[in-house]
Design an enzyme around this catalytic site. Structure first.
Site, PDB file in Angstrom:
ATOM      1  N   ASP A   1       0.868  -1.177   0.000  1.00 46.76           N
ATOM      2  CA  ASP A   1       0.000   0.000   0.000  1.00 46.76           C
ATOM      3  C   ASP A   1       0.911   1.235   0.000  1.00 46.76           C
ATOM      4  O   ASP A   1       2.123   1.109   0.123  1.00 46.76           O
ATOM      5  CB  ASP A   1      -0.953  -0.025   1.196  1.00 46.76           C
TER       6      ASP A   1
ATOM      7  N   ASP B   1      -7.710  -7.539   0.360  1.00 44.55           N
ATOM      8  CA  ASP B   1      -6.794  -7.739   1.469  1.00 44.55           C
ATOM      9  C   ASP B   1      -7.536  -7.348   2.725  1.00 44.55           C
ATOM     10  O   ASP B   1      -8.422  -6.493   2.680  1.00 44.55           O
ATOM     11  CB  ASP B   1      -5.552  -6.844   1.345  1.00 44.55           C
TER      12      ASP B   1
ATOM     13  N   CYS C   1     -11.958 -28.846   6.635  1.00 47.33           N
ATOM     14  CA  CYS C   1     -10.724 -28.105   6.368  1.00 47.33           C
ATOM     15  C   CYS C   1      -9.512 -29.038   6.321  1.00 47.33           C
ATOM     16  O   CYS C   1      -9.395 -29.964   7.118  1.00 47.33           O
ATOM     17  CB  CYS C   1     -10.532 -27.044   7.456  1.00 47.33           C
TER      18      CYS C   1
ATOM     19  N   CYS D   1      -6.284 -28.268  11.453  1.00 48.45           N
ATOM     20  CA  CYS D   1      -7.443 -29.168  11.462  1.00 48.45           C
ATOM     21  C   CYS D   1      -7.042 -30.633  11.248  1.00 48.45           C
ATOM     22  O   CYS D   1      -7.685 -31.538  11.768  1.00 48.45           O
ATOM     23  CB  CYS D   1      -8.456 -28.738  10.410  1.00 48.45           C
TER      24      CYS D   1
HETATM   25 ZN   LIG Z   1      -8.343 -25.695   9.341  1.00 49.09          ZN
END
Ligand SMILES: [Zn+2]
Length: 376
Positions: free
Chosen positions: A92, A268, A306, A311
């Site tokens: 930016d 973003d 996921c 996970c």
């Molecule tokens: Zn995950």
């Protein structure tokens, strides 16, 4: 320079799937860019960021300019080698951070005169040196210096800021045009607050400067969600169809789905990383707070769908324990999961656009992801 090509378009919405070629590789759009404020996506390594599926990251000019400073960045010929991220980087301009973080900041025709929030030192950022600093950082995509306004702002305030933004955009373009052997691309930023006619004026003026890409700035600054969507809906079609369209600082998973449908390509936001550090995890069925007592004995993963490292290998009970114990690993695992969720969401949208089933994708997304879904 960059090249943008649109591979597929949704016939049910304005969503498009494209490819943005940069000096450091190809980005598949729509894309989410994890925020690496001070040369790091907080709590995770660049290798882990890549493993989460990130194709491009964002660096904050204001932070990097103040610390470590350009003398250090020059030793490494840019941010890529300094932080060991060899993929594309967008920086930016620093304008928004000066506006929101600097101790004292004065806006004049010349630029921003401000005092560092770190040590109080005085600095001047002009459109010309904003381009120069971002070029020294070696970013693939750099942004014009823009003038930000608070929300709410009245029409006069919004008009003045947009006109200054346009004049600064012209100066940024002139400075960028003469960079020797330039590799980066400069994007213009549409301002105009919450006033559709000012957004239109801003877009028209920037278009005449012919930037390789365009962004919508000044959204998600505290305005009601409906208003943000209204402004995006009106402003996105004003930008050239064949150029990448970037919405700055947005948003929730729902925002991303809605804005992709309206034709946005790049996003973003600190949300996945910041919320991770606050124990808030995004899942397919909703957002959960891992600190919640109900997860103390929960042996399942955060999100059974996921495939992230957190996970695959750890339970909700373990993440709950880590967070409650203020263990550093909590921040890392939570961040890995949230980044994976965001990046996976973008990839799913891209697939749905390519197969022209975006409406069905959206319906399923809302049917499974209820706002309170995770914790209920
Ligand atoms: Zn995950």
């Amino acid at each position: 320079m960059i090249q943008f090509q649109i591979d597929n378009r949704s016939t049910e919405s304005r969503a498009r799937a494209g490819r943005l070629t940069t000096p450091h590789g190809v980005i598949e759009t729509p894309i989410f860019m994890p925020v690496g404020t001070a040369g790091t996506v907080k709590a995770v390594t660049p290798e882990e960021v890549r493993d989460c599926g990130a194709q491009i990251i964002l660096g904050n000019t204001y932070h990097l300019y103040l610390r470590p400073g350009m003398d250090v960045i020059r030793l490494f010929s840019g941010l890529h080698r300094f932080m060991n991220w060899n993929g594309p980087i967008l920086t930016d301009s620093g304008g928004f951070q000066i506006f929101s973080l600097a101790k004292i900041s004065k806006t004049t025709e010349t630029g921003f005169d401000f005092q560092s929030h770190i040590d109080g030192s005085r600095h001047l950022i002009t459109p010309e040196n904003a381009v120069d600093i971002q070029t020294t950082l070696g970013a693939d995509i750099i942004m014009c210096l823009d003038a930000c306004i608070p929300y709410p702002a009245d029409e006069n305030q919004a008009k003045e800021a947009l006109e200054l933004t346009t004049r600064w955009a012209g100066r940024c373009k002139t400075a960028w045009d003469v960079i020797p052997n330039r590799q980066n691309a400069l994007f213009g930023i549409v301002q105009g607050g919450m006033f559709p006619h000012l957004r239109q004026e801003s877009a028209e003026e920037l278009l005449s400067l012919d930037f390789p890409g365009y962004a919508l700035g000044g959204l998600s600054v505290g305005e009601p969600k409906d208003l943000m969507m209204e402004i995006a809906d009106q402003s996105l079609p004003l930008l050239p169809d064949e150029r990448p369209k970037y919405i700055m600082g947005v948003g929730t998973p729902e925002d991303l789905v809605e804005l992709v449908a309206l034709g946005a390509d790049m996003f973003d936001c600190v949300m996945p990383t910041r919320n991770a550090r606050n124990g808030q995890l995004f899942t397919g069925s909703g957002t959960i707070n891992i600190t919640n007592a109900k997860y103390r004995e929960d042996t399942g993963p955060v999100d059974p769908e996921c495939t992230c490292a957190a996970c695959r290998n750890y339970s909700r009970a373990y993440l709950h324990h880590l967070y409650r114990s203020r263990e550093l690993l909590a921040y890392r695992l939570n961040t890995l999961h949230n980044l994976h969720y965001y990046l996976d969401l973008m990839q799913s949208m891209r697939k749905a656009i390519s197969a022209d089933v975006f409406a069905r994708f959206k319906a399923t997304f809302y049917a499974t992801r209820t706002p309170s879904g995770g914790d209920e």
